[in-house]
Design a protein around this motif. Structure first.
Motif, PDB file in Angstrom:
ATOM      1  N   LEU A 432       0.779  -1.157  -0.117  1.00 60.02           N
ATOM      2  CA  LEU A 432       0.093   0.267  -0.027  1.00 60.02           C
ATOM      3  C   LEU A 432       0.808   1.357  -0.023  1.00 60.02           C
ATOM      4  N   VAL A 433       0.692   2.178  -0.966  1.00 60.27           N
ATOM      5  CA  VAL A 433       1.365   3.171  -1.046  1.00 60.27           C
ATOM      6  C   VAL A 433       0.512   4.655  -0.766  1.00 60.27           C
ATOM      7  N   LEU A 434       1.118   5.380   0.057  1.00 55.16           N
ATOM      8  CA  LEU A 434       0.154   6.940   0.290  1.00 55.16           C
ATOM      9  C   LEU A 434       1.226   7.858   0.055  1.00 55.16           C
ATOM     10  N   ARG A 435       0.587   8.772  -0.802  1.00 53.23           N
ATOM     11  CA  ARG A 435       1.446  10.088  -0.719  1.00 53.23           C
ATOM     12  C   ARG A 435       0.685  11.240  -0.656  1.00 53.23           C
ATOM     13  N   ASN A 436       1.593  12.375  -0.792  1.00 60.00           N
ATOM     14  CA  ASN A 436       1.048  13.709  -0.324  1.00 60.00           C
ATOM     15  C   ASN A 436       0.594  13.839   1.065  1.00 60.00           C
ATOM     16  N   ALA A 437       1.223  13.181   1.849  1.00 62.78           N
ATOM     17  CA  ALA A 437       0.991  13.054   3.380  1.00 62.78           C
ATOM     18  C   ALA A 437       2.612  13.480   4.136  1.00 62.78           C
ATOM     19  N   GLY A 438       3.182  14.085   3.438  1.00 68.25           N
ATOM     20  CA  GLY A 438       4.491  14.578   3.891  1.00 68.25           C
ATOM     21  C   GLY A 438       4.375  16.162   4.903  1.00 68.25           C
ATOM     22  N   PRO A 439       5.407  16.596   5.192  1.00 69.11           N
ATOM     23  CA  PRO A 439       5.418  17.932   6.021  1.00 69.11           C
ATOM     24  C   PRO A 439       4.675  18.818   5.160  1.00 69.11           C
ATOM     25  N   LYS A 440       4.776  18.813   3.766  1.00 71.02           N
ATOM     26  CA  LYS A 440       4.442  19.875   3.078  1.00 71.02           C
ATOM     27  C   LYS A 440       2.989  20.008   2.150  1.00 71.02           C
ATOM     28  N   GLY A 441       2.825  18.374   2.088  1.00 79.45           N
ATOM     29  CA  GLY A 441       1.938  18.079   1.078  1.00 79.45           C
ATOM     30  C   GLY A 441       0.540  17.657   2.000  1.00 79.45           C
ATOM     31  N   ALA A 442       0.531  17.637   3.105  1.00 78.96           N
ATOM     32  CA  ALA A 442      -0.943  17.055   3.802  1.00 78.96           C
ATOM     33  C   ALA A 442      -1.691  18.266   4.222  1.00 78.96           C
ATOM     34  N   PRO A 443      -1.343  19.460   4.749  1.00 79.26           N
ATOM     35  CA  PRO A 443       0.202  19.574   5.470  1.00 79.26           C
ATOM     36  C   PRO A 443       0.156  19.187   6.893  1.00 79.26           C
ATOM     37  N   VAL A 462      -6.048 -10.826   7.361  1.00 79.37           N
ATOM     38  CA  VAL A 462      -4.814 -10.364   7.028  1.00 79.37           C
ATOM     39  C   VAL A 462      -4.714  -9.044   8.155  1.00 79.37           C
ATOM     40  N   ASN A 463      -3.332  -9.200   8.783  1.00 76.10           N
ATOM     41  CA  ASN A 463      -3.172  -8.190   9.827  1.00 76.10           C
ATOM     42  C   ASN A 463      -1.932  -7.516   9.799  1.00 76.10           C
ATOM     43  N   ASP A 464      -1.320  -7.609   8.560  1.00 75.74           N
ATOM     44  CA  ASP A 464      -0.111  -6.559   8.515  1.00 75.74           C
ATOM     45  C   ASP A 464       0.193  -6.980   6.876  1.00 75.74           C
ATOM     46  N   MET A 465       0.513  -5.737   6.418  1.00 78.44           N
ATOM     47  CA  MET A 465       1.103  -5.759   4.989  1.00 78.44           C
ATOM     48  C   MET A 465       2.013  -4.582   4.987  1.00 78.44           C
ATOM     49  N   VAL A 466       2.994  -4.530   4.056  1.00 71.07           N
ATOM     50  CA  VAL A 466       3.995  -3.475   3.774  1.00 71.07           C
ATOM     51  C   VAL A 466       3.107  -2.155   3.236  1.00 71.07           C
ATOM     52  N   ARG A 467       3.393  -1.235   4.107  1.00 71.69           N
ATOM     53  CA  ARG A 467       2.834   0.146   3.858  1.00 71.69           C
ATOM     54  C   ARG A 467       3.818   1.118   3.627  1.00 71.69           C
ATOM     55  N   ILE A 468       3.777   2.038   2.739  1.00 68.28           N
ATOM     56  CA  ILE A 468       4.999   3.032   2.395  1.00 68.28           C
ATOM     57  C   ILE A 468       4.169   4.399   2.478  1.00 68.28           C
ATOM     58  N   SER A 469       5.004   5.453   2.898  1.00 73.12           N
ATOM     59  CA  SER A 469       4.415   6.835   2.568  1.00 73.12           C
ATOM     60  C   SER A 469       5.402   7.716   3.024  1.00 73.12           C
ATOM     61  N   ASP A 470       5.060   9.113   2.792  1.00 74.08           N
ATOM     62  CA  ASP A 470       6.066  10.274   3.467  1.00 74.08           C
ATOM     63  C   ASP A 470       5.183  10.592   4.425  1.00 74.08           C
ATOM     64  N   ALA A 471       4.305   9.950   5.074  1.00 74.62           N
ATOM     65  CA  ALA A 471       3.534  10.518   6.284  1.00 74.62           C
ATOM     66  C   ALA A 471       4.330   9.920   7.751  1.00 74.62           C
ATOM     67  N   PRO A 487      13.023  13.015  -0.454  1.00 75.95           N
ATOM     68  CA  PRO A 487      11.796  14.191  -0.359  1.00 75.95           C
ATOM     69  C   PRO A 487      10.475  13.494  -0.530  1.00 75.95           C
ATOM     70  N   GLU A 488       9.633  14.269   0.104  1.00 78.34           N
ATOM     71  CA  GLU A 488       8.299  14.106   0.017  1.00 78.34           C
ATOM     72  C   GLU A 488       7.673  14.081  -1.477  1.00 78.34           C
ATOM     73  N   SER A 489       6.663  13.588  -1.503  1.00 81.65           N
ATOM     74  CA  SER A 489       6.054  13.533  -3.103  1.00 81.65           C
ATOM     75  C   SER A 489       5.487  14.794  -3.360  1.00 81.65           C
ATOM     76  N   ALA A 490       5.099  15.774  -2.491  1.00 83.73           N
ATOM     77  CA  ALA A 490       4.596  17.100  -2.784  1.00 83.73           C
ATOM     78  C   ALA A 490       5.713  17.942  -3.328  1.00 83.73           C
ATOM     79  N   VAL A 491       6.827  17.577  -2.890  1.00 82.31           N
ATOM     80  CA  VAL A 491       8.182  18.424  -3.398  1.00 82.31           C
ATOM     81  C   VAL A 491       8.577  17.854  -4.898  1.00 82.31           C
TER      82      VAL A 491
END
Ligand code: FES
Length: 579
Positions: A432-443, A462-471, A487-491
């Motif tokens: 699972l990939v989440l973006r626009n959740a970084g310092p600037k993106g969310a904000p 299912v109780n765990d999966m690999v999850r990645i984000s800028d959060a 760097p986060e996705s928003a930049v």
């Protein structure tokens, strides 16, 4: 040296008149000249009806006041911003720097020879430590302390690791609405901070290890008499520091103490948020945080503290096992024991006085650790050119090397709208990939990195999966979760160009996070990327605008660029009249 009420006079062009006027007004509160001639200890007041983690602040202030007066000083309580995790929109991280600026400026603006700062909920102690590092007058931290544990059906519960576990069971249909309601009244049974090794506990431990708080300050439960006594002792000690004008945070926050803090962060199974805050605190003292050194420490320093979410126990058990001093004794061969503390001696003195508690299972030894390596690893790769973070001590071992298909969410809002859809095309091996959740993106870098397991998979067990984000994620959370991608996705970080269906490889042993597309395709997508802030409007005014224009990336501590210490000229003394 100018001390007491004569410090930092308001500007009227006549210092004698400024002092006269100040006394005229303060005497309205009934102070005598004798009281006003004493060394002044400022005490922050972060009590707020919105902040139950600070529910004991009034009692702690009373104890500090008593300590200050017993030592012959004048206590002066002043309010500052107070931040609770659940009552901070859009996120508490968004407000941390505001609190740091507020606290720093009120310390600078008002006459005080030392300051006692009382805080607890995740962002407060970091903000306050950043503030005192910049103001650089003698300062002592008093954490509000952890809650006592909760109980439900014979099980011991802790906020908020068990909040997440039990909520996941509710989502999966294993707990009904009546029971989750009952549990909701038992997870936080007293005032104080979350009693697992979450961010609040992590930061309290880090500050104690850096010598910014008296021994046992990190662990004494919020409602325990020990905490009141520590507060009284902190008040007494603050008067001595006020008279001596030492030690200042600049004496305590050093390369050596930051390295000690890195070791403690790894050994306690600390929160990933602790990394951001420690970076920011070090930055205020002009110390560049070395992520590679931190990762290397993680390879050499095992997790010794057996607390949730990495282990089994809670903060009150750590306190009864001897607290931080007992942990520091175990870590002594790895630490710099010459670092000074607010108690007046060095870390070696703290360790010499540490209690031996026979038969305890909370603080393990280097020979028999909880985990053979530290809790946090730094990843790099074409998806995280600067860095990313994983708390592998709280992850599923079988997922630490995993290649899977990306399922991408463009924003927190997009994730919330689609994660539980029966139509979502997702499988247990996906990433699972989440973006626009970084310092600037969310904000404000929300704690959205703990993406929920999609409902249809949760119901399959299912109780765990690999999850990645800028959060970020809460320090109380667990799972195979990669965070703080920079760097986060928003930049324009590479996270911005991941597409559903791409393959991603996580290899924690090799410290890698990679998008498995060829370099030419990666370059083509990055060149074609242009920021489309479709998920939110840009900030136009006020603090939100300041935040958007000046927030630094996660690996830089998410401080504002203009608040870092660049040299003596950028960091004037707290009170201009102090000679
Ligand atoms: Fe305040 Fe957890 S919500 S410490």
């Amino acid at each position: 040296m100018t001390q007491g009420l004569r410090k930092g006079l308001a500007s009227y062009g006549d210092d004698a008149f400024s002092l006269f006027l100040r006394k005229v007004f303060i005497k309205a509160m009934g102070y005598s000249d004798d009281a006003l001639d004493r060394p002044i200890v400022g005490i922050t007041n972060t009590a707020s009806d919105y902040n139950p983690c600070h529910g004991n602040v009034p009692e702690l202030i009373e104890s500090v006041r008593r300590g200050v007066m017993l030592a012959g000083g004048l206590p002066m309580v002043f309010p500052t911003v107070s931040i609770h995790e659940s009552f901070a929109h859009p996120t508490s991280m968004f407000l941390r720097n505001l609190m740091a600026m507020d606290t720093e400026e009120m310390i600078r603006a008002q006459p005080m020879d030392a300051v006692v700062f009382i805080g607890g909920c995740d962002k407060n102690l970091p903000a306050q430590a950043m503030a005192v590092a910049s103001a650089d007058i003698p300062a002592i931290a008093i954490p509000t302390g952890p809650m006592v544990v909760g109980h439900h059906r014979g099980e011991v519960l802790g906020a908020c690791t068990d909040c997440r576990r039990l909520w996941s069971q509710f989502r999966a249909g294993q707990i009904d609405a009546a029971e989750i309601d009952r549990i909701g009244g038992r997870l936080a049974p007293s005032v104080g901070t979350c009693m697992v090794m979450g961010t609040a506990s992590t930061m309290a431990c880090i500050l104690e290890a850096m010598g910014l708080a008296l021994p046992l300050s990190a662990t004494a439960p919020a409602v325990h008499a020990d905490r009141r006594r520590i507060a009284e002792a902190s008040g007494r000690r603050a008067v001595q520091m006020a008279i001596a004008s030492a030690p200042c945070p600049g004496h305590l926050i050093t390369q050596a103490s930051v390295r000690n803090a890195m070791i403690v962060l790894q050994a306690i199974g600390g929160s990933t948020n602790g990394l951001i805050h420690l970076t920011a605190i070090a930055g205020r003292a002009g110390i560049a945080f070395d992520l590679d050194a931190f990762d290397q420490i993680g390879r050499e320093v095992p997790v010794l503290v057996n607390l949730k979410p990495s282990g089994a126990h809670y903060m009150e058990h750590l306190h009864h096992a001897g607290g931080l001093p007992a942990l520091l004794r175990e870590l002594a061969p790895l630490l710099d024991l010459t670092t000074p503390t607010v108690a007046g001696g060095t870390l070696a003195d703290v360790i010499a006085a540490a209690e031996q508690v026979p038969g305890q299972d909370v603080i393990r030894t280097l020979a028999a650790p909880l985990c053979p390596q530290g809790s946090i690893a730094i990843l790099r790769g074409n998806l995280a050119p600067q860095s990313a973070v994983i708390k592998h001590s709280a992850a599923s071992p079988h997922l630490l090397q995993h290649t899977g298909r990306a399922v991408v969410f463009h924003s927190v809002q997009d994730m919330a709208a689609r994660i539980d859809s029966p139509d979502l095309d997702v499988h247990p091996d996906d990433i699972l990939v989440l973006r626009n959740a970084g310092p600037k993106g969310a904000p404000g870098m929300p704690e959205a990195g703990y993406l929920p397991i999609p409902m249809k998979l949760a119901r399959q067990g299912v109780n765990d999966m690999v999850r990645i984000s800028d959060a970020r994620m809460s320090g109380t959370a667990y799972g195979t979760i990669v965070l703080h991608i920079a760097p986060e996705s928003a930049v324009g970080g590479p996270l911005a160009i991941v597409q559903t269906g791409d393959r991603i490889r996580l290899d924690v042993a090799a410290r890698r996070l990679d998008l498995l597309i060829d370099e030419a395709e990666l370059a083509r997508r990055l060149a074609a990327w242009h920021h489309q802030p479709s998920h939110r409007a840009p900030a136009l005014r006020g603090y939100a605008k300041l935040f958007e224009d000046h927030i630094l990336q996660a690996h830089q501590g998410c401080d504002f660029d203009f608040l870092l210490r660049e040299g003596p000229a950028a960091n004037p003394p707290a009170n201009p009249s102090r000679k």
